[in-house]
Enzyme design. Structure first.
Site, mmCIF file in Angstrom:
data_model
loop_
_atom_site.group_PDB
_atom_site.id
_atom_site.type_symbol
_atom_site.label_atom_id
_atom_site.label_comp_id
_atom_site.label_asym_id
_atom_site.label_seq_id
_atom_site.Cartn_x
_atom_site.Cartn_y
_atom_site.Cartn_z
ATOM 1 N N CYS A 405 37.437 39.140 43.115
ATOM 2 C CA CYS A 405 38.680 39.068 42.735
ATOM 3 C C CYS A 405 40.001 39.774 43.620
ATOM 4 O O CYS A 405 40.406 38.988 44.589
ATOM 5 C CB CYS A 405 38.725 39.631 41.215
ATOM 6 S SG CYS A 405 40.003 38.933 39.976
ATOM 7 N N HIS A 541 34.336 37.196 38.560
ATOM 8 C CA HIS A 541 33.484 38.632 38.588
ATOM 9 C C HIS A 541 32.115 38.268 38.167
ATOM 10 O O HIS A 541 31.752 38.523 36.968
ATOM 11 C CB HIS A 541 34.398 39.374 37.518
ATOM 12 C CG HIS A 541 35.622 39.997 37.814
ATOM 13 N ND1 HIS A 541 35.794 41.349 38.312
ATOM 14 C CD2 HIS A 541 36.718 39.422 37.593
ATOM 15 C CE1 HIS A 541 36.975 41.309 38.575
ATOM 16 N NE2 HIS A 541 37.671 40.175 37.990
ATOM 17 N N GLU A 543 29.633 40.102 38.729
ATOM 18 C CA GLU A 543 29.034 41.153 38.231
ATOM 19 C C GLU A 543 28.677 41.177 36.904
ATOM 20 O O GLU A 543 27.789 41.893 36.476
ATOM 21 C CB GLU A 543 29.483 42.408 38.925
ATOM 22 C CG GLU A 543 30.846 43.232 38.081
ATOM 23 C CD GLU A 543 32.268 42.227 38.579
ATOM 24 O OE1 GLU A 543 31.869 41.193 39.314
ATOM 25 O OE2 GLU A 543 33.292 42.627 38.685
HETATM 26 N N1 GLN Z 1 45.088 41.816 40.345
HETATM 27 C C1 GLN Z 1 44.727 40.758 40.689
HETATM 28 C C2 GLN Z 1 45.110 39.519 39.760
HETATM 29 O O1 GLN Z 1 45.435 39.654 38.694
HETATM 30 C C3 GLN Z 1 43.100 40.868 40.541
HETATM 31 C C4 GLN Z 1 42.395 40.909 39.418
HETATM 32 C C5 GLN Z 1 40.996 41.734 39.559
HETATM 33 O O2 GLN Z 1 40.694 42.049 40.374
HETATM 34 N N2 GLN Z 1 40.501 41.554 38.136
HETATM 35 O O3 GLN Z 1 44.754 38.272 40.136
#
Ligand code: GLN
Length: 597
Positions: A405, A541, A543
Site C-alpha cells: 500500500c 493488503h 497480510e
Molecule cells: N495512505 C495511502 C493511501 O491512502 C496508503 C494507505 C495504506 O497504506 N493503507 O492511499
C-alpha cells in the site's frame, strides 16, 4: 446455537482475543462450525478512524468493514471470513437504536438503555451469529463472543447487562462464560486476590463464570488453582492456567490439555455423535493434526530468517500485527525462525543523524544487514522519506523487498525519482504542492468524510498476459490470471505517469512493470522489477488474508527470497496455491461501490 462469551477482568490486554480464538479452534477440531463476534465498547462506529498506535492495526474485511484487530485473530485461527457486523461497537448499536427511534419504531415510548439498547444488542448477536462464515455456506454451531475492555468499566455496562439477559433468552445449555483474569507473580508468589475481586465484580453484575482462564507468567501451582476454586466458587476443573508461551499457537493445546473440550461438551450438552456429521468430524480431526504439526514444526525450527520492517508506527507493534503474522506464516512454510528487526522509518532520514544519532545509526545498521525488507501501509507524510530511502537501498543492493500500500506507493516514487529522472516526483498525500505527482487522490473518494470512505474491501487484480513469462509474484499466486485481495486506500498510482515509468530501464534493477491492475485496467495494483531477486509492491493488503496453514504469496516470496528458497517455493506454489477467500465474497468494483455504507 451455542454461545461462549469471553470477558476479562483485572486489566485489559492480557490475551482475551487469543484465548477466545483458541477456544473456537478447539471446538472446530470437534467438527463444529464456529463463528465469532467481537464487542468493542468504544463510541467510534468502527476502528477505521483510529490511529494504529491507539488500538493497534485496523483490520479490513472482505465487505470493506474496518474492524478491531481481534477479528483478524478469529479469521486466522478459525479460517473463516467475517463481515463488518461481526464487530459491534457502542457507536454502531446506539446508531441503530437512534435510527429506529427517528423512524418511529418505538412510537409513544421512552427509549432507554434497558430494555431498548440491551434488546438491540441481543438481537444483533442472534442475527449475526447465524451468518455462514466458511466454505460450507452453512449456519455455524457455536458463536464465540469476545467482550472488549474489562468488566466493571462504564463503557461495557450495557453489554454486560445485555449478556446477563441473553443467558436466559437462549437458555443455560446454550450459554457459557469464560472470564480471563490475571494472576500476577510478586516476589515469586502467584497472587490470587485480583482474580477474586474480578470474579466478585462479575457475579455482582449477574454473570457466573463457567471457566476462569488465569493468565500468569508461570504455570499455575496446584495450590493456587485450589485457592481460586475455593474463593471464586467454581470447581478446580473450571480454573485453567494460561501461562506465557513462546508462541500463541500453543495456547489451544494448553487449554485442551487442561480439559477445556471435555468441560464444554458436558456444560453445553453437546452430543457430537448426533450433531456432527462424519465428514465434519473428519475435517476437525485433520485440523487438529495439522495444528499439532504446525506447533511442533515451530519448536523444531532452528535456522533463522532475518527481515527488516521499515514502518512509521513501530512504537506499538500491534500496529502491524497481520503483517507480522503473515511473515510468521511464510517463515513456518520455509522452516525458518523469523527474526524481525523493527526500524522506525524517520530514523533513516538525514535529520535523525543530528537529532537522534544512536537511533539513526542503529536503523542504518539494520537496513544495511537486511536479508529482506518490508515497508507496510500507513498514512501521512511523517517517515515517508525514510521509506523511500529503504526502497532505494533494496532496489540498488538487490535485497528482497515487499512494499504494501503506502510501501508500494513510495517504491514507485523512488523509482520515478532515481531512475526515471523525475526529480520532483512525489505523492499528493505527502506534499500538497507536489510538482510531479506519481501518486494521486482517487477521484471517487470523499474529501469531506473520513469514516468508511476509502476504497475498501476485497477487489480483483488482473495480471497482464506477458507477466506469465517472468513474474515471480504471479507464479507465487499459482499463475492465476486474477487474484483477490483486500484494499484500504485513498490514493493510487497516477495513470498518466505509468507509460513513462514502465518504459524507463535501470541498468541494475531493470524496469518497474505494473503487471497487476483492476478489472478496467486503470488502477495499478501490483508492480514488480524485472531484474531483481524479488522486488514487489502491492496496493492491496494481502497480510489480511494470510493463514498459518496457507501463507500469503507475496510474504512467502519475500521470506523465501531472503532465505534463498524462492525457486523451491515458486515451484511448490504452482502446484498447491489455494485462494483464501470463498467465491461467494467476490464482487466486482462496480457492485462493491454500491454496497459501501
Ligand atoms: N495512505 C495511502 C493511501 O491512502 C496508503 C494507505 C495504506 O497504506 N493503507 O492511499
Amino acid at each position: 446455537m451455542k454461545y461462549i462469551v469471553v470477558s476479562g477482568g483485572v486489566i485489559s490486554g492480557i490475551g482475551k482475543g487469543v484465548i477466545a480464538s483458541s477456544t473456537g479452534l478447539l471446538l472446530k477440531t470437534l467438527g463444529l462450525r464456529v463463528t465469532s463476534i467481537k464487542i468493542d465498547p468504544y463510541m467510534n462506529i468502527d476502528a477505521g478512524t483510529m490511529a494504529p498506535t491507539e488500538h493497534g492495526e485496523v483490520f479490513v474485511l472482505n465487505d470493506g468493514g474496518e474492524v478491531d484487530l481481534d477479528l483478524g485473530n478469529y479469521e486466522r485461527y478459525l479460517n473463516v471470513t467475517l463481515s463488518r457486523d461481526n464487530n459491534i461497537t457502542t457507536g454502531k448499536i446506539y446508531r441503530e437504536v437512534i435510527e429506529k427511534e427517528r423512524r418511529g419504531d418505538y412510537l409513544g415510548k421512552t427509549v432507554q438503555i434497558v430494555p431498548h439498547l440491551t434488546n438491540a444488542i441481543q438481537d444483533w448477536i442472534e442475527r449475526v451469529s447465524l451468518l455462514p462464515v466458511d466454505e460450507t455456506g452453512e449456519t455455524p454451531d457455536v458463536c464465540i463472543i469476545e467482550l472488549g475492555g474489562t468488566v466493571g468499566d462504564i463503557e461495557s455496562a450495557p453489554f454486560v447487562e445485555a449478556l446477563r439477559q441473553f443467558q436466559f433468552r437462549v437458555g443455560q445449555d446454550n450459554f457459557a462464560l469464560i472470564h480471563v483474569s490475571l494472576v500476577p507473580v510478586i516476589g515469586g508468589e502467584q497472587k490470587t486476590k485480583p482474580t477474586q475481586a474480578a470474579i466478585r465484580d462479575l457475579r455482582g453484575l449477574g454473570l457466573v463464570p463457567d471457566m476462569i482462564a488465569a493468565r500468569c507468567a508461570t504455570p499455575l501451582d496446584h495450590a493456587v488453582i485450589n485457592k481460586l476454586s475455593m474463593f471464586c466458587h467454581v470447581g478446580p476443573n473450571q480454573v485453567l492456567g494460561v501461562h506465557d508461551v513462546n508462541s500463541t499457537y500453543h495456547v489451544p493445546l494448553l487449554l485442551e490439555q487442561q480439559g477445556m473440550v471435555k468441560f464444554f461438551e458436558r456444560r453445553l450438552n453437546l452430543d457430537l455423535s448426533r450433531d456432527v456429521s462424519a465428514p465434519m468430524k473428519e475435517k476437525g480431526l485433520e485440523l487438529r493434526r495439522r495444528w499439532k504439526e504446525l506447533t511442533s514444526a515451530q519448536e523444531r525450527t532452528v535456522d533463522r530468517v532475518e527481515i527488516v520492517l521499515v514502518g512509521k508506527y513501530t512504537s506499538l507493534q500491534d500496529s502491524y500485527i497481520s503483517v507480522v503474522k503473515a511473515l510468521e506464516h511464510a517463515s513456518l512454510r520455509c522452516q525458518r525462525k523469523l527474526v524481525l528487526k523493527w526500524v522506525e522509518s524517520s530514523d533513516l532520514e538525514p535529520q535523525a543523524e543530528t537529532d537522534r544519532p544512536v537511533e539513526y545509526h542503529q536503523a542504518w545498521q539494520h537496513l544495511c544487514s537486511a536479508k529482506g525488507i518490508i515497508v507496510p501501509g500507513g498514512f501521512g507524510k511523517r517517515g515517508t522519506e525514510g521509506m523511500i530511502t529503504a526502497a532505494r537501498w533494496a532496489r540498488e543492493k538487490k535485497i528482497p523487498f515487499f512494499g504494501i500500500c503506502l510501501g508500494f506507493q513510495v517504491a514507485v516514487v523512488e523509482f520515478a525519482r532515481n531512475v526515471c529522472g523525475m526529480f520532483d516526483a512525489g505523492s499528493e498525500e505527502l506534499d500538497d504542492d507536489c510538482k510531479d505527482p506519481v501518486v494521486v487522490y482517487m477521484p471517487e473518494i470523499s474529501r469531506t468524510h473520513l469514516g468508511g470512505t476509502m476504497r475498501l474491501g476485497l477487489r480483483p487484480t488482473l495480471f497482464s498476459d506477458e507477466s506469465k513469462e517472468w513474474s515471480k509474484i504471479r507464479s507465487l499466486y499459482g499463475n492465476e490470471p486474477t487474484i483477490w485481495e483486500r484494499h484500504r486506500h485513498r490514493y493510487e498510482i497516477n495513470p498518466e505517469k505509468v507509460t513513462t515509468i514502465e518504459n524507463t530501464r535501470d541498468s541494475v534493477s531493470g524496469s518497474l512493470k505494473f503487471i497487476g491492475r483492476n478489472e478496467k485496467g486503470e488502477r495499478m495494483q501490483v508492480a514488480e522489477l524485472t531484474d531483481h531477486p524479488y522486488f514487489v509492491g502491492m496496493q492491496a493488503h494481502p497480510e489480511l488474508a494470510s493463514r498459518p496453514l496457507n501463507p500469503s504469496p507475496p510474504f512467502l516470496g519475500l521470506v523465501a527470497a531472503a532465505a534463498g528458497l524462492l525457486d523451491e517455493q515458486m515451484e511448490l506454489q504452482s502446484k498447491q496455491y489455494t485462494p483464501p477467500h470463498p467465491k461467494s465474497s467476490m464482487i466486482l468494483e462496480s457492485e462493491a461501490s454500491s454496497k459501501e455504507p
